[in-house]
Design an enzyme around this catalytic site. Sequence first.
Site, mmCIF file in Angstrom:
data_model
loop_
_atom_site.group_PDB
_atom_site.id
_atom_site.type_symbol
_atom_site.label_atom_id
_atom_site.label_comp_id
_atom_site.label_asym_id
_atom_site.label_seq_id
_atom_site.Cartn_x
_atom_site.Cartn_y
_atom_site.Cartn_z
ATOM 1 N N ASN A 48 44.326 -46.829 72.300
ATOM 2 C CA ASN A 48 44.904 -47.961 72.290
ATOM 3 C C ASN A 48 44.397 -49.279 72.383
ATOM 4 O OD1 ASN A 48 47.652 -49.073 71.935
ATOM 5 N ND2 ASN A 48 48.852 -47.801 73.392
ATOM 6 N N PHE A 49 45.318 -50.342 72.360
ATOM 7 C CA PHE A 49 45.070 -51.915 72.655
ATOM 8 C C PHE A 49 43.554 -52.334 71.871
ATOM 9 C CE2 PHE A 49 47.377 -49.962 76.164
ATOM 10 C CZ PHE A 49 48.482 -50.653 76.101
ATOM 11 N N LEU A 50 43.433 -51.709 70.674
ATOM 12 C CA LEU A 50 42.287 -52.349 70.176
ATOM 13 C C LEU A 50 42.899 -53.510 69.648
ATOM 14 C CD1 LEU A 50 39.722 -52.399 68.363
ATOM 15 C CD2 LEU A 50 40.918 -51.127 66.399
ATOM 16 N N THR A 81 47.945 -44.495 66.937
ATOM 17 C CA THR A 81 48.840 -45.014 66.037
ATOM 18 C C THR A 81 48.399 -46.286 65.675
ATOM 19 O OG1 THR A 81 50.161 -45.893 67.809
ATOM 20 C CG2 THR A 81 50.646 -43.675 67.133
ATOM 21 N N LEU A 141 52.076 -45.500 73.486
ATOM 22 C CA LEU A 141 52.828 -46.793 74.337
ATOM 23 C C LEU A 141 52.239 -48.098 73.312
ATOM 24 C CD1 LEU A 141 51.851 -45.962 77.601
ATOM 25 C CD2 LEU A 141 54.228 -45.819 76.768
HETATM 26 S S1 MYA Z 1 46.518 -50.154 66.693
HETATM 27 C C1 MYA Z 1 46.602 -51.839 66.980
HETATM 28 C C2 MYA Z 1 45.497 -52.586 66.351
HETATM 29 N N1 MYA Z 1 45.509 -53.904 66.858
HETATM 30 C C3 MYA Z 1 46.143 -54.953 66.228
HETATM 31 O O1 MYA Z 1 46.589 -54.892 65.300
HETATM 32 C C4 MYA Z 1 45.913 -56.281 67.097
HETATM 33 C C5 MYA Z 1 45.807 -57.472 65.930
HETATM 34 N N2 MYA Z 1 44.667 -56.985 65.301
HETATM 35 C C6 MYA Z 1 43.304 -57.291 65.739
HETATM 36 O O2 MYA Z 1 42.951 -57.433 66.867
HETATM 37 C C7 MYA Z 1 42.385 -56.908 64.426
HETATM 38 O O3 MYA Z 1 42.729 -57.168 63.386
HETATM 39 C C8 MYA Z 1 41.682 -55.368 64.582
HETATM 40 C C9 MYA Z 1 40.855 -55.289 63.362
HETATM 41 C C10 MYA Z 1 41.083 -55.288 65.875
HETATM 42 C C11 MYA Z 1 42.939 -54.410 64.440
HETATM 43 N N3 MYA Z 1 43.070 -49.175 63.650
HETATM 44 O O4 MYA Z 1 36.540 -55.864 62.604
HETATM 45 P P1 MYA Z 1 37.111 -56.051 61.500
HETATM 46 C C12 MYA Z 1 39.598 -51.079 60.343
HETATM 47 C C13 MYA Z 1 41.736 -48.643 63.093
HETATM 48 O O5 MYA Z 1 36.296 -56.701 60.174
HETATM 49 P P2 MYA Z 1 39.621 -57.233 62.339
HETATM 50 C C14 MYA Z 1 45.272 -49.562 67.855
HETATM 51 O O6 MYA Z 1 45.201 -50.297 69.033
HETATM 52 C C15 MYA Z 1 39.724 -51.657 58.819
HETATM 53 O O7 MYA Z 1 40.262 -50.747 58.137
HETATM 54 N N4 MYA Z 1 41.170 -49.479 62.016
HETATM 55 O O8 MYA Z 1 38.559 -56.173 61.171
HETATM 56 C C16 MYA Z 1 44.858 -47.810 67.753
HETATM 57 C C17 MYA Z 1 38.115 -51.744 58.303
HETATM 58 O O9 MYA Z 1 37.596 -50.575 58.244
HETATM 59 P P3 MYA Z 1 37.390 -50.026 56.672
HETATM 60 C C18 MYA Z 1 41.375 -50.595 61.902
HETATM 61 O O10 MYA Z 1 40.689 -57.532 61.594
HETATM 62 C C19 MYA Z 1 43.344 -48.154 67.422
HETATM 63 C C20 MYA Z 1 37.629 -52.273 59.656
HETATM 64 O O11 MYA Z 1 38.611 -51.914 60.626
HETATM 65 C C21 MYA Z 1 42.531 -51.113 62.389
HETATM 66 O O12 MYA Z 1 38.619 -58.336 62.766
HETATM 67 C C22 MYA Z 1 42.888 -46.974 66.759
HETATM 68 C C23 MYA Z 1 37.500 -53.948 59.763
HETATM 69 O O13 MYA Z 1 37.025 -54.415 60.867
HETATM 70 C C24 MYA Z 1 43.286 -50.350 63.304
HETATM 71 N N5 MYA Z 1 44.477 -50.989 63.781
HETATM 72 O O14 MYA Z 1 39.601 -56.161 63.579
HETATM 73 C C25 MYA Z 1 41.331 -47.161 66.492
HETATM 74 N N6 MYA Z 1 42.841 -52.433 61.653
HETATM 75 O O15 MYA Z 1 36.458 -51.079 56.046
HETATM 76 C C26 MYA Z 1 40.464 -45.742 65.936
HETATM 77 C C27 MYA Z 1 41.720 -52.475 61.009
HETATM 78 O O16 MYA Z 1 36.961 -48.763 56.828
HETATM 79 C C28 MYA Z 1 40.191 -44.837 66.988
HETATM 80 N N7 MYA Z 1 40.914 -51.433 61.127
HETATM 81 O O17 MYA Z 1 38.934 -50.033 55.943
HETATM 82 C C29 MYA Z 1 39.617 -43.612 66.553
HETATM 83 C C30 MYA Z 1 39.218 -42.580 67.517
HETATM 84 C C31 MYA Z 1 38.168 -43.173 68.344
HETATM 85 C C32 MYA Z 1 37.872 -41.869 69.631
HETATM 86 C C33 MYA Z 1 37.315 -40.671 69.089
HETATM 87 C C34 MYA Z 1 37.080 -39.746 70.322
HETATM 88 C C35 MYA Z 1 36.629 -38.296 69.789
HETATM 89 O O1 JJ1 Z 2 60.231 -55.522 65.241
HETATM 90 C C1 JJ1 Z 2 60.124 -55.301 63.974
HETATM 91 N N1 JJ1 Z 2 60.888 -55.869 63.066
HETATM 92 C C2 JJ1 Z 2 62.080 -56.523 63.463
HETATM 93 C C3 JJ1 Z 2 61.805 -57.983 63.290
HETATM 94 C C4 JJ1 Z 2 61.447 -58.319 61.932
HETATM 95 C C5 JJ1 Z 2 61.233 -59.869 61.990
HETATM 96 C C6 JJ1 Z 2 60.624 -60.337 60.599
HETATM 97 N N2 JJ1 Z 2 59.429 -59.490 60.226
HETATM 98 C C7 JJ1 Z 2 63.051 -55.889 62.478
HETATM 99 N N3 JJ1 Z 2 64.358 -56.314 62.755
HETATM 100 C C8 JJ1 Z 2 65.592 -56.029 61.855
HETATM 101 C C9 JJ1 Z 2 66.657 -55.356 63.310
HETATM 102 C C10 JJ1 Z 2 68.049 -55.296 62.520
HETATM 103 C C11 JJ1 Z 2 68.843 -55.082 63.804
HETATM 104 C C12 JJ1 Z 2 70.270 -54.897 63.537
HETATM 105 C C13 JJ1 Z 2 70.334 -53.743 62.492
HETATM 106 C C14 JJ1 Z 2 69.281 -53.922 61.302
HETATM 107 C C15 JJ1 Z 2 67.988 -54.046 61.805
HETATM 108 O O2 JJ1 Z 2 63.047 -55.266 61.597
HETATM 109 C C16 JJ1 Z 2 59.062 -54.442 63.575
HETATM 110 C C17 JJ1 Z 2 59.335 -52.876 63.472
HETATM 111 O O3 JJ1 Z 2 60.688 -52.767 62.915
HETATM 112 N N4 JJ1 Z 2 57.638 -54.503 64.462
HETATM 113 C C18 JJ1 Z 2 56.598 -54.850 63.855
HETATM 114 O O4 JJ1 Z 2 56.362 -54.989 62.688
HETATM 115 C C19 JJ1 Z 2 55.674 -54.819 65.074
HETATM 116 C C20 JJ1 Z 2 54.311 -54.114 64.709
HETATM 117 C C21 JJ1 Z 2 54.606 -52.509 64.053
HETATM 118 C C22 JJ1 Z 2 53.481 -51.792 64.229
HETATM 119 C C23 JJ1 Z 2 52.820 -51.515 65.648
HETATM 120 C C24 JJ1 Z 2 51.380 -50.908 65.846
HETATM 121 C C25 JJ1 Z 2 51.392 -50.277 67.262
HETATM 122 C C26 JJ1 Z 2 50.105 -50.427 67.705
HETATM 123 C C27 JJ1 Z 2 49.598 -49.317 68.064
HETATM 124 O O5 JJ1 Z 2 49.345 -48.800 69.521
#
Ligand code: MYA
Ligand code: JJ1
Length: 388
Positions: free
Chosen positions: A136-138, A172, A388
């Site tokens: 989590n928290f990538l 997730t 979470l």
């Molecule tokens: S999910 C929450 C992720 N965080 C965010 O969304 C926060 C906002 N975004 C960012 O900080 C960046 O955009 C991140 C990517 C860091 C997400 N999970 O470095 P890049 C792939 C997995 O150029 P950036 C959570 O925390 C993408 O498809 N991979 O990209 C769970 C591409 O690969 P490919 C992801 O945008 C994390 C590559 O990365 C994700 O600068 C689980 C591009 O890298 C993502 N959410 O950075 C991680 N997003 O070319 C996996 C993009 O192949 C864990 N990518 O498509 C796996 C298990 C590990 C443990 C194993 C133990 C045995």
């Molecule tokens: O919160 C989310 N969407 C809201 C706000 C939308 C704002 C415009 N994009 C939403 N609101 C509608 C609510 C409405 C209330 C009355 C009844 C009808 C509905 O839909 C969304 C989830 O729906 N949140 C996100 O998109 C945040 C990112 C979700 C991906 C999370 C990744 C998790 C990381 C893993 O650890």
Amino acid sequence: KHRFWETQPVGQFKDLGDSSLPEGPIEPPTPLSDVRPDPYGLPSAYEWSTCDISDPSVCLEVYTLLTNNYVEDDENMFRFNYSKEFLQWALRPPGFFPSWHIGVRVKSTKKLVAFITGIPARLRVRDEVVRMAEINFLCVHKKLRSKRLAPVMIKEVTRRVHLENIWQAAYTAGVVLPTPIATCRYWHRSLNPKKLIDVGFSRLGARMTMSRTIRLYKLPDATVTPGFRKMELRDVPEVTRLLRGYLARFAVAPDFDEDDVEHWLLPTENVVDSFLVESPVTHEITDFCSFYTLPSSILNNPNYTALKAAYSYYNVTTKTPLLQLINDALIVAKQKDYDVFNALDVMENEGFLKELKFGPGDGQLHYYLYNYRIRNALHPSELGLVLL
Ligand code: MYA
Ligand code: JJ1
């Protein structure tokens, strides 16, 4: 198309529907002596930094990175704003590994610019209990995006997980990667509809006025279930039994013991809230519900900066109707001044979402396993897991 993910032991899109492939680990463990002993290489301006989240100054650095750079909705109106207390809770469960809290810093300034975490968990997949990491928290700082830093961070956390002789992981994400074991939808129940509309979180429905909308979402002042009360330390053994019995029916669910229940479900102010129903007659615990607190920052609004959101966590009923139990959770959340109550369509949640006036959100949440194949995608209701 997925230059990184194609190289990893995860279900690949090309294998979808191939019923000759067995369920279970994709590749076997290697001897620990074959795990790379030193960290993966970063671009030369950066260095790895294990983050001791119990150190308040480090926790503040992580909090600040996430507050400014973590997950946003598709229109960049809201950004998750995990609190410092929440991060301490989420990252220090029983048996946690400090080495799995991984930061990347700028060598010259020591500024924290990226982060990824793992925590240990036992997850049951169908009949097998598997030791896993929950990842989590990538997060990569907005100014360092698209430089392929994320794949290096994922490889490094994988290496540190392998060093503990753990070979599977669960995570997730809001984005589609190879290959989801399930795809869930977020649902939202307005508690403070006027504010939600004012900040653009929701809209006034067709043929609706503000006062009709406020009336629609109005809740009683007090909970209705006799014996409904906050969970306490003394309840841990019975809640564990209740929850284990319930989670046994899902295809994928955590294997919680009493230590896990104490950590994950005993109430912590502004982090996790848990309530149960104790029979006024027999004093048995018959039902349980919980939610965690995850506010979002409201980006670019002149009147409001924060949205206070509760997220449905684990719920179990044996006597109280599920609708009544969750309605009581909504009532407590309203009393505690939450603006919205969110839930995924996991477990039995579909059985209360529409009736309790949740509406579908625009966000999805995809669930993944690393190095563990599931033959067909699961229905959200087959998932007994909330990350979470
Ligand atoms: S999910 C929450 C992720 N965080 C965010 O969304 C926060 C906002 N975004 C960012 O900080 C960046 O955009 C991140 C990517 C860091 C997400 N999970 O470095 P890049 C792939 C997995 O150029 P950036 C959570 O925390 C993408 O498809 N991979 O990209 C769970 C591409 O690969 P490919 C992801 O945008 C994390 C590559 O990365 C994700 O600068 C689980 C591009 O890298 C993502 N959410 O950075 C991680 N997003 O070319 C996996 C993009 O192949 C864990 N990518 O498509 C796996 C298990 C590990 C443990 C194993 C133990 C045995
Ligand atoms: O919160 C989310 N969407 C809201 C706000 C939308 C704002 C415009 N994009 C939403 N609101 C509608 C609510 C409405 C209330 C009355 C009844 C009808 C509905 O839909 C969304 C989830 O729906 N949140 C996100 O998109 C945040 C990112 C979700 C991906 C999370 C990744 C998790 C990381 C893993 O650890």
